[in-house]
Design a protein around this motif. Structure first.
Motif, PDB file in Angstrom:
ATOM      1  N   ASN A   1      -8.219 116.731 -49.580  1.00  0.00           N
ATOM      2  CA  ASN A   1      -7.596 116.572 -48.398  1.00  0.00           C
ATOM      3  C   ASN A   1      -8.343 115.247 -47.567  1.00  0.00           C
ATOM      4  N   LEU A   2      -7.636 113.868 -47.380  1.00  0.00           N
ATOM      5  CA  LEU A   2      -8.331 113.037 -46.425  1.00  0.00           C
ATOM      6  C   LEU A   2      -7.508 112.729 -45.335  1.00  0.00           C
ATOM      7  N   GLN A   3      -8.467 112.577 -44.352  1.00  0.00           N
ATOM      8  CA  GLN A   3      -7.756 112.342 -42.985  1.00  0.00           C
ATOM      9  C   GLN A   3      -8.149 110.830 -42.667  1.00  0.00           C
ATOM     10  N   ARG A   4      -7.124 110.045 -42.504  1.00  0.00           N
ATOM     11  CA  ARG A   4      -7.303 108.519 -42.221  1.00  0.00           C
ATOM     12  C   ARG A   4      -7.832 108.543 -40.562  1.00  0.00           C
ATOM     13  N   TRP A   5      -8.458 107.359 -40.085  1.00  0.00           N
ATOM     14  CA  TRP A   5      -8.949 107.278 -38.798  1.00  0.00           C
ATOM     15  C   TRP A   5      -7.987 107.664 -37.692  1.00  0.00           C
ATOM     16  N   ASP A   6      -6.755 107.609 -38.058  1.00  0.00           N
ATOM     17  CA  ASP A   6      -5.498 107.912 -36.994  1.00  0.00           C
ATOM     18  C   ASP A   6      -5.199 108.976 -37.062  1.00  0.00           C
ATOM     19  N   GLY A   7      -5.636 109.917 -37.930  1.00  0.00           N
ATOM     20  CA  GLY A   7      -5.002 111.262 -38.006  1.00  0.00           C
ATOM     21  C   GLY A   7      -4.361 111.564 -39.145  1.00  0.00           C
ATOM     22  N   GLN A   8      -3.614 110.683 -39.737  1.00  0.00           N
ATOM     23  CA  GLN A   8      -2.767 110.863 -40.897  1.00  0.00           C
ATOM     24  C   GLN A   8      -3.445 111.646 -41.971  1.00  0.00           C
TER      25      GLN A   8
ATOM     26  N   ALA B   1      -4.903 102.957 -52.316  1.00  0.00           N
ATOM     27  CA  ALA B   1      -5.992 102.338 -51.384  1.00  0.00           C
ATOM     28  C   ALA B   1      -5.213 101.530 -50.144  1.00  0.00           C
ATOM     29  N   GLN B   2      -4.136 101.074 -50.413  1.00  0.00           N
ATOM     30  CA  GLN B   2      -3.324 100.371 -49.449  1.00  0.00           C
ATOM     31  C   GLN B   2      -3.206 101.096 -48.025  1.00  0.00           C
ATOM     32  N   PHE B   3      -3.110 102.581 -48.042  1.00  0.00           N
ATOM     33  CA  PHE B   3      -2.816 103.480 -47.028  1.00  0.00           C
ATOM     34  C   PHE B   3      -4.068 103.643 -46.197  1.00  0.00           C
ATOM     35  N   TYR B   4      -5.192 103.449 -46.994  1.00  0.00           N
ATOM     36  CA  TYR B   4      -6.567 103.417 -46.086  1.00  0.00           C
ATOM     37  C   TYR B   4      -6.872 102.084 -45.604  1.00  0.00           C
ATOM     38  N   LEU B   5      -6.591 100.922 -46.375  1.00  0.00           N
ATOM     39  CA  LEU B   5      -7.056  99.429 -45.988  1.00  0.00           C
ATOM     40  C   LEU B   5      -6.005  99.097 -45.143  1.00  0.00           C
ATOM     41  N   ALA B   6      -4.802  99.273 -45.097  1.00  0.00           N
ATOM     42  CA  ALA B   6      -3.745  98.756 -44.208  1.00  0.00           C
ATOM     43  C   ALA B   6      -4.285  98.479 -42.939  1.00  0.00           C
ATOM     44  N   ASP B   7      -4.617  99.539 -42.244  1.00  0.00           N
ATOM     45  CA  ASP B   7      -5.047  99.458 -40.788  1.00  0.00           C
ATOM     46  C   ASP B   7      -6.499  99.738 -40.443  1.00  0.00           C
ATOM     47  N   MET B   8      -7.253  98.746 -39.845  1.00  0.00           N
ATOM     48  CA  MET B   8      -8.529  99.228 -39.761  1.00  0.00           C
ATOM     49  C   MET B   8      -8.794  99.848 -38.503  1.00  0.00           C
ATOM     50  N   PRO B   9      -9.845 100.759 -38.469  1.00  0.00           N
ATOM     51  CA  PRO B   9      -9.690 101.624 -37.216  1.00  0.00           C
ATOM     52  C   PRO B   9     -10.130 100.722 -36.149  1.00  0.00           C
ATOM     53  N   PRO B  10     -10.319 101.140 -35.034  1.00  0.00           N
ATOM     54  CA  PRO B  10     -10.467 100.255 -33.790  1.00  0.00           C
ATOM     55  C   PRO B  10     -12.296 100.422 -33.832  1.00  0.00           C
ATOM     56  N   SER B  11     -12.783  99.309 -33.068  1.00  0.00           N
ATOM     57  CA  SER B  11     -14.189  99.330 -33.094  1.00  0.00           C
ATOM     58  C   SER B  11     -14.716 100.368 -32.320  1.00  0.00           C
ATOM     59  N   ARG B  12     -15.672 101.179 -32.726  1.00  0.00           N
ATOM     60  CA  ARG B  12     -16.249 102.329 -31.977  1.00  0.00           C
ATOM     61  C   ARG B  12     -17.634 102.004 -31.647  1.00  0.00           C
ATOM     62  N   SER B  13     -18.162 102.294 -30.350  1.00  0.00           N
ATOM     63  CA  SER B  13     -19.147 101.954 -29.773  1.00  0.00           C
ATOM     64  C   SER B  13     -20.249 102.963 -30.452  1.00  0.00           C
ATOM     65  N   GLY B  14     -19.901 104.242 -30.650  1.00  0.00           N
ATOM     66  CA  GLY B  14     -20.769 105.246 -31.270  1.00  0.00           C
ATOM     67  C   GLY B  14     -21.352 105.022 -32.480  1.00  0.00           C
ATOM     68  N   PRO B  15     -22.411 105.639 -33.108  1.00  0.00           N
ATOM     69  CA  PRO B  15     -22.840 105.563 -34.374  1.00  0.00           C
ATOM     70  C   PRO B  15     -21.944 105.997 -35.570  1.00  0.00           C
ATOM     71  N   ILE B  16     -22.081 105.486 -36.674  1.00  0.00           N
ATOM     72  CA  ILE B  16     -21.210 106.077 -37.919  1.00  0.00           C
ATOM     73  C   ILE B  16     -22.078 106.989 -38.457  1.00  0.00           C
ATOM     74  N   GLY B  17     -21.491 108.223 -38.741  1.00  0.00           N
ATOM     75  CA  GLY B  17     -22.053 109.262 -39.410  1.00  0.00           C
ATOM     76  C   GLY B  17     -22.170 109.053 -40.759  1.00  0.00           C
ATOM     77  N   VAL B  18     -23.307 109.471 -41.404  1.00  0.00           N
ATOM     78  CA  VAL B  18     -23.714 109.101 -42.742  1.00  0.00           C
ATOM     79  C   VAL B  18     -23.902 110.504 -43.411  1.00  0.00           C
TER      80      VAL B  18
END
Length: 90
Positions: A4-11, A58-75
């Motif tokens: 299960n994968l969730q895109r940045w916008d919740g889809q 792949a286009q589902f995940y690459l079509a819309d880029m997430p808005p820029s975040r000021s917080g750190p990216i989790g790794v």
């Protein structure tokens, strides 16, 4: 195997793969290594199927880029099992 994968916008998208294998051997002659190799082949086939599904989508995940975040990216990091670390390098 289900992914299960969730895109940045919740889809959310769900991907599924299955595989099976058969081993033929004489009674009591299946070594743990043979069973482990078969399990590895089945797992590899499932993972390859999931990868192919993700590439097709792949286009589902690459079509819309997430808005820029000021917080750190989790790794996250995954360590190899200790047994794999002892194998000779190719």
């Amino acid at each position: 195997m289900t992914l299960n994968l969730q895109r940045w916008d919740g889809q959310i998208r769900q991907y599924q793969a299955s595989s099976k294998g058969t081993a033929y051997y004489h009674l009591f002659s299946a070594t743990p290594l043979a069973v482990e190799e078969l399990q590895g082949q089945v797992t590899e086939r499932c993972l390859l199927s999931l990868k192919d599904q993700l590439l097709k989508d792949a286009q589902f995940y690459l079509a819309d880029m997430p808005p820029s975040r000021s917080g750190p990216i989790g790794v996250s990091a995954v360590d190899a099992p200790a047994a794999a670390a002892n194998l000779p390098a190719e």
